[in-house]
Write a protein that holds these residues in place. Structure first.
Motif, short mmCIF file in Angstrom:
data_model
loop_
_atom_site.label_atom_id
_atom_site.label_comp_id
_atom_site.label_asym_id
_atom_site.label_seq_id
_atom_site.Cartn_x
_atom_site.Cartn_y
_atom_site.Cartn_z
N THR A 1 -4.91 0.40 -14.11
CA THR A 1 -4.19 -0.07 -12.92
C THR A 1 -2.72 0.35 -12.97
N MET A 2 -2.13 0.37 -14.15
CA MET A 2 -0.75 0.82 -14.25
C MET A 2 -0.63 2.32 -13.92
N PHE A 3 -1.59 3.11 -14.39
CA PHE A 3 -1.57 4.54 -14.04
C PHE A 3 -1.67 4.72 -12.53
N MET A 4 -2.58 3.98 -11.90
CA MET A 4 -2.73 4.09 -10.45
C MET A 4 -1.47 3.63 -9.73
N PHE B 1 -0.01 -1.21 -1.29
CA PHE B 1 -0.91 -1.33 -2.44
C PHE B 1 -0.16 -1.30 -3.77
N ILE B 2 1.07 -0.82 -3.76
CA ILE B 2 1.83 -0.68 -5.01
C ILE B 2 2.05 -2.03 -5.69
N LEU C 1 0.37 -4.73 -5.40
CA LEU C 1 -0.93 -5.27 -5.82
C LEU C 1 -1.38 -4.63 -7.13
N LEU C 2 -1.24 -3.31 -7.23
CA LEU C 2 -1.66 -2.62 -8.45
C LEU C 2 -0.78 -2.99 -9.64
N PHE C 3 0.54 -3.05 -9.43
CA PHE C 3 1.42 -3.45 -10.53
C PHE C 3 1.15 -4.89 -10.97
N THR C 4 0.90 -5.77 -10.02
CA THR C 4 0.60 -7.16 -10.38
C THR C 4 -0.72 -7.24 -11.14
#
Length: 153
Positions: free
Chosen positions: A11-14, A51-52, A54-57
């Protein structure tokens, strides 16, 4: 558990790809200031931007679960560094970069095709936006260093 470590890393890569990939394009097209190009790229970046966080969280949550299941010390120096980097990146992203992208996207929508003029040209040339992009790059490199080397541990 390895699954949470995998989910944290994935998720961090994404999140990084979604945050920095479009941002690099935006900063590359900004000097050209072609309104149609700016309108398309900044509009797409604005839509993808939701979405950024959400992905970082999700990455943060998976990282904390990884630390908990792996019995890591939550106050280990390398984790404290990671927390600080996360906070700084969140503040710059939410406090400046996202609003800048939204402002440029809105200005481009209301501008006629052709070269950018006036307020749009000024927004595209905003030096703070460009400096903060490079700060984000440095933060990401700092994260990778911190996660691999685990300094002061």
């Amino acid at each position: 558990m390895p699954i949470f470590k995998f989910l944290h890393i994935a998720t961090m890569f994404m999140a990084v790809a979604l945050a920095l990939g479009p941002a690099l394009l935006l900063h590359r097209v900004a000097p050209d200031a072609d309104v149609r190009l700016v309108r398309g790229l900044f509009g797409a970046a604005d839509r993808l931007g939701r979405f950024i966080p959400l992905l970082f969280t999700a990455g943060l949550v998976f990282g904390l679960i990884t630390a908990w299941t792996g019995r890591f010390d939550f106050f280990a120096p390398w984790l404290l560094i990671a927390y600080a980097l996360f906070i700084v990146a969140s503040i710059t992203g939410a406090g400046f970069t996202a609003p800048w992208i939204k402002r440029v996207a809105a200005l481009a929508e209301s501008s006629p095709d052709g070269p950018a003029t006036g307020e749009l040209a000024a927004a595209l040339a905003d030096r703070r936006a460009h400096a903060l992009f490079w700060l984000d790059v440095v933060i990401i490199v700092g994260f990778v260093f911190d996660m691999v080397v685990k300094p002061f541990s």
